[in-house]
Motif scaffolding. Structure first.
Motif, short mmCIF file in Angstrom:
data_model
loop_
_atom_site.label_atom_id
_atom_site.label_comp_id
_atom_site.label_asym_id
_atom_site.label_seq_id
_atom_site.Cartn_x
_atom_site.Cartn_y
_atom_site.Cartn_z
N LEU B 58 0.84 -1.20 0.00
CA LEU B 58 0.00 0.00 0.00
C LEU B 58 0.88 1.26 0.00
O LEU B 58 0.56 2.23 -0.69
N ALA B 59 1.98 1.20 0.74
CA ALA B 59 2.89 2.35 0.77
C ALA B 59 3.38 2.68 -0.64
O ALA B 59 3.41 3.85 -1.06
N GLY B 60 3.73 1.65 -1.40
CA GLY B 60 4.18 1.84 -2.77
C GLY B 60 3.11 2.49 -3.65
O GLY B 60 3.39 3.39 -4.45
N GLU B 61 1.87 2.04 -3.46
CA GLU B 61 0.76 2.62 -4.24
C GLU B 61 0.57 4.09 -3.89
O GLU B 61 0.37 4.94 -4.76
N VAL B 62 0.61 4.37 -2.58
CA VAL B 62 0.39 5.74 -2.12
C VAL B 62 1.49 6.66 -2.63
O VAL B 62 1.25 7.79 -3.05
N GLU B 63 2.71 6.15 -2.62
CA GLU B 63 3.85 6.94 -3.08
C GLU B 63 3.71 7.26 -4.57
O GLU B 63 4.07 8.36 -5.01
N GLY B 64 3.22 6.27 -5.34
CA GLY B 64 2.95 6.50 -6.75
C GLY B 64 4.18 6.59 -7.64
O GLY B 64 4.14 7.22 -8.69
N GLU B 65 5.26 5.98 -7.20
CA GLU B 65 6.45 5.99 -8.05
C GLU B 65 6.79 4.60 -8.58
O GLU B 65 7.92 4.33 -8.99
N GLY B 66 5.81 3.74 -8.51
CA GLY B 66 5.97 2.42 -9.11
C GLY B 66 6.79 1.44 -8.30
O GLY B 66 7.23 0.40 -8.82
N ARG B 67 7.03 1.75 -7.02
CA ARG B 67 7.81 0.80 -6.21
C ARG B 67 6.89 -0.28 -5.64
O ARG B 67 5.80 0.01 -5.13
N SER B 68 7.35 -1.52 -5.70
CA SER B 68 6.59 -2.62 -5.10
C SER B 68 7.00 -2.77 -3.64
O SER B 68 7.97 -2.16 -3.19
N ALA B 69 6.26 -3.65 -2.92
CA ALA B 69 6.62 -3.93 -1.53
C ALA B 69 8.05 -4.47 -1.46
O ALA B 69 8.83 -4.11 -0.58
N ASP B 70 8.40 -5.34 -2.42
CA ASP B 70 9.76 -5.90 -2.45
C ASP B 70 10.80 -4.80 -2.65
O ASP B 70 11.86 -4.82 -2.01
N MET B 74 13.65 -4.28 0.09
CA MET B 74 14.98 -4.79 -0.21
C MET B 74 15.95 -3.76 -0.77
O MET B 74 17.16 -4.01 -0.84
N LEU B 75 15.43 -2.62 -1.21
CA LEU B 75 16.33 -1.69 -1.90
C LEU B 75 16.44 -0.33 -1.20
O LEU B 75 16.71 0.68 -1.84
N ARG B 76 16.23 -0.33 0.10
CA ARG B 76 16.49 0.90 0.85
C ARG B 76 17.64 0.65 1.81
O ARG B 76 17.91 -0.49 2.20
N ASP B 77 18.29 1.72 2.21
CA ASP B 77 19.36 1.60 3.20
C ASP B 77 18.80 1.95 4.59
O ASP B 77 17.66 2.41 4.71
N ALA B 78 19.63 1.74 5.59
CA ALA B 78 19.17 1.83 6.99
C ALA B 78 18.44 3.15 7.29
O ALA B 78 17.42 3.14 7.97
N TRP B 79 18.94 4.28 6.77
CA TRP B 79 18.34 5.56 7.14
C TRP B 79 16.94 5.75 6.58
O TRP B 79 16.24 6.66 6.99
N ASP B 80 16.54 4.93 5.61
CA ASP B 80 15.18 5.04 5.07
C ASP B 80 14.20 4.12 5.80
O ASP B 80 13.01 4.14 5.49
N PHE B 81 14.70 3.32 6.72
CA PHE B 81 13.79 2.44 7.45
C PHE B 81 13.09 3.21 8.56
O PHE B 81 13.65 4.10 9.17
#
Lengths: 112, 253
Positions: B58-70, B74-81
């Motif tokens: 749902l976060a990916g949908e809300v963001e609207g930049e085409g990111r999936s849950a995966d 899997m593709l963020r670094d610690a400071w984005d958690f």
């Protein structure tokens, strides 16, 4: 005929010597989505009956197998002895007439 | 802060909590004290990863930049958690793991109970699905905390140590910041301070039955859910959790 044997050796409720503490063994029966009977599915260890049901839920119903769980401590199960197989079961082998296959069931009765 | 940004942040907090704690709990797989606990912990971990898929999806949908849950997982670094600090704390011994689980589960249950009435239908739906799992999690972790706390001298001491260690991480769950306030005003999520009353009653009852004493301190570490300052443990989790996507980008099976 001798008295029924426990399926598992008796574990005394209070152990006199400090032995290695093992949780008792529980036999698990699950009632599936279809049918009314609980079927034996396996066994597990747990400290008490509440945890036995929780463990059974986690071990035996992960894939949506059941709607009801029974557990019974294994030492409370009485079982027939394998060595008495002959006297217990062989006499019925030759008594085919005990199968109700020699009667014509009237159509009105429906499915039995 | 625009509405969408706060909403996205909030969804990442929910999803990252279950992602990071789910991964932590999965570390027990094959190592738990007994087989039955091993399977139960793995079930709990999988429940939480499943919830992560819903929140981060749902976060990916809300963001609207085409990111999936995966992608988000899997593709963020610690400071984005955006997980709270409690979730990333090490497993310690089995008792410490169960204490961490109980404190989180009790908060999680209170949170999801309120989220079922969220003004956002999707949030309410995810909460309604997740709460059935969490009701079982908290029953199990609570029972284990009681059994070990009110167990032998050794198990009691270990549980008290675990509670003393983890208590300073509880406060963050109930300290509202700008994101939480925006969510409460929009009716998407509850006022965290109001959640605390029910939580205190719940854990007070369990911990007293477990003969454990709640530390007399309100000190609370902060910085997990804002991403400002995670503990050193998060980076180590990510090196394990994300290595496959890092080494073989886009790999799937």
């Amino acid at each position: 005929m001798s008295s029924p044997n426990s399926a598992y050796p008796e574990t005394p409720a209070t152990q006199t010597k400090a032995k290695r503490q093992e949780w008792p063994l529980w036999e698990v029966f699950i009632r599936g989505q279809h049918g009314m009977s609980h079927r034996h599915v396996g066994s597990l260890h747990a400290p008490d009956e509440e945890m036995a049901i929780k463990n059974a839920r986690d071990v035996y119903t992960r894939r949506n197998e059941g709607v009801s769980i029974w557990v019974v401590e294994a030492r409370h199960i009485a079982a027939s002895s394998p060595s008495e197989k002959g006297p217990l079961y062989e006499p019925s082998e030759s008594k085919v007439y005990r199968h109700p296959t020699f009667f014509d069931i009237p159509d009105e009765v429906g499915a039995m | 802060m625009t509405d969408t940004t706060a909403y996205f942040e909030f969804l990442c907090r929910m999803g990252d909590n279950t992602l990071v704690l789910g991964h932590r709990v999965s570390e027990w797989c094959g190592h738990a004290p007994i087989l039955e606990e091993d399977i139960a912990l793995a079930n709990t971990a999988l429940d939480m990863i499943g919830q992560t898929q819903m929140w981060l999806g749902l976060a990916g949908e809300v963001e609207g930049e085409g990111r999936s849950a995966d992608d988000i997982a899997m593709l963020r670094d610690a400071w984005d958690f955006r997980n709270c600090l409690l979730c990333e704390q090490p497993n310690g011994d089995f008792g410490q793991t169960m204490m961490r689980q109980f404190l989180f589960d009790a908060w999680h249950l209170a949170m999801l109970t309120e989220l079922q009435n969220s003004s956002e239908q999707r949030v309410a739906e995810i909460a309604a699905k997740a709460i059935k799992e969490v009701q079982y999690h908290v029953e199990r972790s609570g029972d284990t905390v009681i059994a070990l706390g009110d167990g032998t001298a050794q198990s009691h001491e270990r549980m008290q140590k675990a509670l003393n260690l983890l208590w300073p991480y509880v406060g963050e769950l109930f300290t509202p910041d700008a994101v939480d306030t925006a969510m409460a005003e929009a009716g998407i999520a509850p006022d965290l301070t109001k959640l605390r009353v029910g939580f205190d009653t719940h854990i007070g009852q369990v911990l007293s039955e477990a003969t454990l004493a709640i530390p007399d301190s309100n000190f609370a570490h902060q910085g997990g859910k804002s991403g400002f300052q995670h503990s050193e443990h998060l980076g180590h989790i990510l090196t394990q959790m994300q290595w496959l996507q890092r080494a073989y980008p886009g790999a799937s099976w």
